[in-house]
Write a protein that holds these residues in place. Sequence first.
Motif, PDB file in Angstrom:
ATOM      1  N   ARG A  38      11.343-101.881  28.078  1.00  0.00           N
ATOM      2  CA  ARG A  38      11.108-100.341  27.809  1.00  0.00           C
ATOM      3  C   ARG A  38      12.567 -99.778  27.222  1.00  0.00           C
ATOM      4  O   ARG A  38      13.379 -99.714  27.895  1.00  0.00           O
ATOM      5  CB  ARG A  38      10.428 -99.643  28.909  1.00  0.00           C
ATOM      6  CG  ARG A  38      10.116 -97.990  28.667  1.00  0.00           C
ATOM      7  CD  ARG A  38       9.478 -97.216  29.379  1.00  0.00           C
ATOM      8  NE  ARG A  38       8.891 -96.127  29.262  1.00  0.00           N
ATOM      9  CZ  ARG A  38       8.365 -95.153  30.090  1.00  0.00           C
ATOM     10  NH1 ARG A  38       8.559 -95.026  31.238  1.00  0.00           N
ATOM     11  NH2 ARG A  38       7.867 -94.053  29.331  1.00  0.00           N
ATOM     12  N   ARG A  40      14.340 -96.306  26.485  1.00  0.00           N
ATOM     13  CA  ARG A  40      14.369 -94.946  26.825  1.00  0.00           C
ATOM     14  C   ARG A  40      15.006 -94.071  25.614  1.00  0.00           C
ATOM     15  O   ARG A  40      15.741 -94.658  24.761  1.00  0.00           O
ATOM     16  CB  ARG A  40      15.136 -94.643  28.041  1.00  0.00           C
ATOM     17  CG  ARG A  40      16.541 -94.841  28.065  1.00  0.00           C
ATOM     18  CD  ARG A  40      17.347 -94.080  29.287  1.00  0.00           C
ATOM     19  NE  ARG A  40      18.684 -94.445  29.265  1.00  0.00           N
ATOM     20  CZ  ARG A  40      19.733 -94.093  28.495  1.00  0.00           C
ATOM     21  NH1 ARG A  40      19.513 -93.447  27.477  1.00  0.00           N
ATOM     22  NH2 ARG A  40      20.968 -94.659  28.739  1.00  0.00           N
ATOM     23  N   PRO A  41      14.867 -92.832  25.644  1.00  0.00           N
ATOM     24  CA  PRO A  41      15.486 -91.885  24.741  1.00  0.00           C
ATOM     25  C   PRO A  41      16.968 -91.753  24.906  1.00  0.00           C
ATOM     26  O   PRO A  41      17.391 -92.048  26.037  1.00  0.00           O
ATOM     27  CB  PRO A  41      14.838 -90.401  24.913  1.00  0.00           C
ATOM     28  CG  PRO A  41      13.921 -90.490  26.052  1.00  0.00           C
ATOM     29  CD  PRO A  41      14.062 -91.836  26.486  1.00  0.00           C
ATOM     30  N   GLN A 130      20.136-101.976  33.382  1.00  0.00           N
ATOM     31  CA  GLN A 130      21.639-101.432  34.164  1.00  0.00           C
ATOM     32  C   GLN A 130      21.257 -99.967  34.527  1.00  0.00           C
ATOM     33  O   GLN A 130      20.428 -99.311  34.271  1.00  0.00           O
ATOM     34  CB  GLN A 130      22.569-101.531  32.970  1.00  0.00           C
ATOM     35  CG  GLN A 130      22.141-100.522  31.824  1.00  0.00           C
ATOM     36  CD  GLN A 130      23.158-100.360  30.663  1.00  0.00           C
ATOM     37  OE1 GLN A 130      22.870-100.545  29.674  1.00  0.00           O
ATOM     38  NE2 GLN A 130      24.318 -99.850  30.949  1.00  0.00           N
ATOM     39  N   THR A 131      22.267 -99.620  35.008  1.00  0.00           N
ATOM     40  CA  THR A 131      22.432 -98.115  35.675  1.00  0.00           C
ATOM     41  C   THR A 131      22.108 -97.264  34.618  1.00  0.00           C
ATOM     42  O   THR A 131      22.472 -97.394  33.466  1.00  0.00           O
ATOM     43  CB  THR A 131      23.651 -97.914  36.372  1.00  0.00           C
ATOM     44  OG1 THR A 131      23.411 -96.773  36.944  1.00  0.00           O
ATOM     45  CG2 THR A 131      24.760 -97.829  35.797  1.00  0.00           C
ATOM     46  N   SER A 133      19.248 -96.986  32.867  1.00  0.00           N
ATOM     47  CA  SER A 133      18.466 -97.428  31.715  1.00  0.00           C
ATOM     48  C   SER A 133      17.091 -96.698  31.880  1.00  0.00           C
ATOM     49  O   SER A 133      16.316 -97.066  30.837  1.00  0.00           O
ATOM     50  CB  SER A 133      18.351 -99.029  31.880  1.00  0.00           C
ATOM     51  OG  SER A 133      18.182 -99.570  32.855  1.00  0.00           O
ATOM     52  N   GLY A 134      16.685 -96.327  32.946  1.00  0.00           N
ATOM     53  CA  GLY A 134      15.458 -95.867  33.131  1.00  0.00           C
ATOM     54  C   GLY A 134      14.310 -96.389  34.076  1.00  0.00           C
ATOM     55  O   GLY A 134      12.953 -96.297  33.919  1.00  0.00           O
ATOM     56  N   LYS A 135      14.962 -97.220  34.965  1.00  0.00           N
ATOM     57  CA  LYS A 135      14.055 -97.795  36.098  1.00  0.00           C
ATOM     58  C   LYS A 135      13.429 -96.828  36.776  1.00  0.00           C
ATOM     59  O   LYS A 135      12.236 -96.947  36.866  1.00  0.00           O
ATOM     60  CB  LYS A 135      14.827 -98.744  36.852  1.00  0.00           C
ATOM     61  CG  LYS A 135      15.907 -99.861  36.046  1.00  0.00           C
ATOM     62  CD  LYS A 135      16.579-100.749  37.022  1.00  0.00           C
ATOM     63  CE  LYS A 135      17.530 -99.980  37.770  1.00  0.00           C
ATOM     64  NZ  LYS A 135      18.691 -99.370  36.643  1.00  0.00           N
ATOM     65  N   ASN A 243      25.068 -92.184  35.415  1.00  0.00           N
ATOM     66  CA  ASN A 243      23.932 -91.542  35.826  1.00  0.00           C
ATOM     67  C   ASN A 243      24.037 -90.427  36.723  1.00  0.00           C
ATOM     68  O   ASN A 243      24.576 -90.794  37.801  1.00  0.00           O
ATOM     69  CB  ASN A 243      23.047 -92.582  36.183  1.00  0.00           C
ATOM     70  CG  ASN A 243      21.562 -92.270  36.302  1.00  0.00           C
ATOM     71  OD1 ASN A 243      21.462 -90.988  36.092  1.00  0.00           O
ATOM     72  ND2 ASN A 243      20.720 -93.049  36.792  1.00  0.00           N
ATOM     73  N   SER A 246      22.114 -91.641  40.204  1.00  0.00           N
ATOM     74  CA  SER A 246      22.044 -93.125  40.302  1.00  0.00           C
ATOM     75  C   SER A 246      21.375 -93.465  41.526  1.00  0.00           C
ATOM     76  O   SER A 246      21.831 -92.976  42.705  1.00  0.00           O
ATOM     77  CB  SER A 246      23.401 -93.662  40.128  1.00  0.00           C
ATOM     78  OG  SER A 246      23.305 -94.933  40.058  1.00  0.00           O
ATOM     79  N   SER A 247      20.366 -94.427  41.640  1.00  0.00           N
ATOM     80  CA  SER A 247      19.927 -94.924  42.928  1.00  0.00           C
ATOM     81  C   SER A 247      20.796 -95.958  43.355  1.00  0.00           C
ATOM     82  O   SER A 247      21.321 -96.915  42.514  1.00  0.00           O
ATOM     83  CB  SER A 247      18.394 -95.835  42.825  1.00  0.00           C
ATOM     84  OG  SER A 247      18.136 -94.819  41.658  1.00  0.00           O
ATOM     85  N   ALA A 277      18.209-101.343  42.196  1.00  0.00           N
ATOM     86  CA  ALA A 277      19.422-100.494  42.004  1.00  0.00           C
ATOM     87  C   ALA A 277      19.777-101.030  40.503  1.00  0.00           C
ATOM     88  O   ALA A 277      19.569-102.096  40.160  1.00  0.00           O
ATOM     89  CB  ALA A 277      20.285-100.441  42.860  1.00  0.00           C
TER      90      ALA A 277
HETATM   91  N1  LIG Z   1      11.092 -92.876  29.066  1.00  0.00           N
HETATM   92  C1  LIG Z   1      11.934 -92.226  29.255  1.00  0.00           C
HETATM   93  N2  LIG Z   1      11.873 -90.685  28.860  1.00  0.00           N
HETATM   94  C2  LIG Z   1      12.489 -89.580  28.827  1.00  0.00           C
HETATM   95  N3  LIG Z   1      13.518 -89.754  29.930  1.00  0.00           N
HETATM   96  C3  LIG Z   1      14.040 -90.884  30.196  1.00  0.00           C
HETATM   97  C4  LIG Z   1      13.398 -92.092  30.121  1.00  0.00           C
HETATM   98  N4  LIG Z   1      13.527 -92.969  30.611  1.00  0.00           N
HETATM   99  C5  LIG Z   1      14.640 -92.686  31.339  1.00  0.00           C
HETATM  100  N5  LIG Z   1      15.076 -91.359  31.061  1.00  0.00           N
HETATM  101  C6  LIG Z   1      16.063 -90.535  31.572  1.00  0.00           C
HETATM  102  O1  LIG Z   1      17.276 -91.172  31.666  1.00  0.00           O
HETATM  103  C7  LIG Z   1      17.942 -90.856  32.770  1.00  0.00           C
HETATM  104  C8  LIG Z   1      18.203 -92.180  33.530  1.00  0.00           C
HETATM  105  O2  LIG Z   1      17.207 -92.847  33.894  1.00  0.00           O
HETATM  106  P1  LIG Z   1      16.733 -93.487  35.524  1.00  0.00           P
HETATM  107  O3  LIG Z   1      17.482 -92.425  36.339  1.00  0.00           O
HETATM  108  O4  LIG Z   1      15.472 -93.728  35.495  1.00  0.00           O
HETATM  109  O5  LIG Z   1      17.687 -94.658  35.452  1.00  0.00           O
HETATM  110  P2  LIG Z   1      17.964 -95.689  36.295  1.00  0.00           P
HETATM  111  O6  LIG Z   1      18.062 -97.220  35.645  1.00  0.00           O
HETATM  112  O7  LIG Z   1      16.792 -95.745  37.587  1.00  0.00           O
HETATM  113  O8  LIG Z   1      19.429 -95.401  36.879  1.00  0.00           O
HETATM  114  P3  LIG Z   1      20.171 -96.110  38.081  1.00  0.00           P
HETATM  115  O9  LIG Z   1      20.128 -97.527  38.277  1.00  0.00           O
HETATM  116  O10 LIG Z   1      21.422 -95.616  38.248  1.00  0.00           O
HETATM  117  O11 LIG Z   1      19.455 -95.240  39.333  1.00  0.00           O
HETATM  118  C9  LIG Z   1      17.106 -90.124  33.584  1.00  0.00           C
HETATM  119  O12 LIG Z   1      17.584 -88.715  33.232  1.00  0.00           O
HETATM  120  C10 LIG Z   1      15.664 -89.824  33.263  1.00  0.00           C
HETATM  121  O13 LIG Z   1      15.170 -88.786  32.966  1.00  0.00           O
END
Ligand SMILES: Nc1ncnc2c1ncn2[C@@H]1O[C@H](COP(=O)(O)OP(=O)(O)OP(=O)(O)O)[C@@H](O)[C@H]1O
Length: 462
Positions: A38, A40-41, A130-131, A133-135, A243, A246-247, A277
């Motif tokens: 997937r 993300r934007p 990666q951190t 990226s939208g997980k 981020n 960040s988790s 993470a």
């Molecule tokens: N499909 C999406 N649509 C809209 N916003 C998104 C989407 N995916 C991610 N985002 C936004 O991108 C940012 C980073 O996403 P997210 O926190 O999910 O990343 P992560 O991979 O879980 O990072 P980490 O590993 O650091 O926790 C957030 O602000 C989230 O709202």
Amino acid sequence: MPPSALSKLQSAVTQVKQVNVLKSTQVEDSPAIKVCVRVRPFIKEEVEGQRSGGECKLCIDMPSETQVRILNFDDPDDDSRAFEFDRCYWSHSKDHPFFATQETLQTELGEIMLEHAMNGFNNCIFAYGQTGSGKSYSVLGGKDEERGLLPRVVEGLFDHFAKLPQGATYKTLVAFMEIYNEQIRDLLAPADSEIKKLEVKQHPVLGTIIPGLTEAAVASCEEVLNLVDYGTQMRHVSATAMNATSSRSHCIFTFKTSLTEPDQPSKVSQTHLVDLAGSERAGRTKATGDRLKEGAAINQSLSTLARVISELAKSAKTKKKPNPPFRESKLTYILKESLCGNSKTVMMAAISPNFTDYDETLSTLKFSQSVKQVQTKAVQNAVNMSSVEAQLRAELNALKSQLQAIQARLMRGAPKLRDVQWTDLDLVRLWSFGGESFWIQSQRWLPPGVQMVGAYQRAVAF
Ligand SMILES: Nc1ncnc2c1ncn2[C@@H]1O[C@H](COP(=O)(O)OP(=O)(O)OP(=O)(O)O)[C@@H](O)[C@H]1O
């Protein structure tokens, strides 16, 4: 007590416990782990230049619903960075023909997981990338339409239960944990409770277990979502340069269901939803101190995950027995079953659209390719209660006779035991394994003056 007799008694007791476990039936063909990607934007921090050095340029292309490419700006015709997956979700811009919302993921992945769970198959979905990226967005998401897979799957679960025919019964247990700096934390434990040191164990029949982890019995969607909110607040989250939220830990939400419909075998299943993470490079996250230590633990467990996957993928090709280093990290030890055992597993690879993340995206996609080769052994956990009951009775009777035979043999050897030096702990063991009647009989041959009550008190105090 002579060690051989003690170990026989112990093994008899263990067997009695094990027959209470419901065995799986009906093996499926080895299904490969399904891999989805997937994109993300662009996020506010990228557009405003606080992330990735202020540059923002799309470097991902999705020519079909199963293909993704990272663009090589120096050579637009270079196809060497093209990858094929089970499904690719474009969430970068709404005008794209393959635009996917949170609802799309629920329809295509969540509903299937629920169907598996209802039919007695274990499931796992894990988000990797990666951190930033939208997980977490895919797994947990935000409010309303931004709700992620976890809340949607839980809603779907109780919708399924509501439609069950009359006479059907069900039970659901949920657990929520994080692995932070290689330690398992129970996210459902009361905030003021003493922090328990939780360990992963392998049980010969139950598989992976974590003794002491809270498993809450739940009766409604609302109850589960309240627990998820509570657990999410307990989780370790910090701001990094990559981020804002960040988790800093791997987080595993699990629900177990047991469903019994009239005149049908009961179906039991376990479903994991895992938000890993982020894989990260210390330089880019500008981590120091605690953040750096967290990053090192995250990278260590993710690199063990990569080695496990590489070993499993290699053995899928060579057909040789694999020897993956599951025990080298808590994450891989907990996910062992999901990676090569009784589970239908999906990996969600989350990627950034920005060219400044090119290297991380490439490495995520290469890792995802190797995951695609890994096979699990999903099994339907369907149980016919009446035949299980008959089987349990027969096994229990057999074990009772074994126990009596051991007791009789011990009695015959009793005179020799007068010379044994009995410790308090031996006596307590004798009591707990032999039972009361055995203890009363054994008083005849124990050395004079041995007092069970005193021994018990001393052993406990010790
Ligand atoms: N499909 C999406 N649509 C809209 N916003 C998104 C989407 N995916 C991610 N985002 C936004 O991108 C940012 C980073 O996403 P997210 O926190 O999910 O990343 P992560 O991979 O879980 O990072 P980490 O590993 O650091 O926790 C957030 O602000 C989230 O709202």
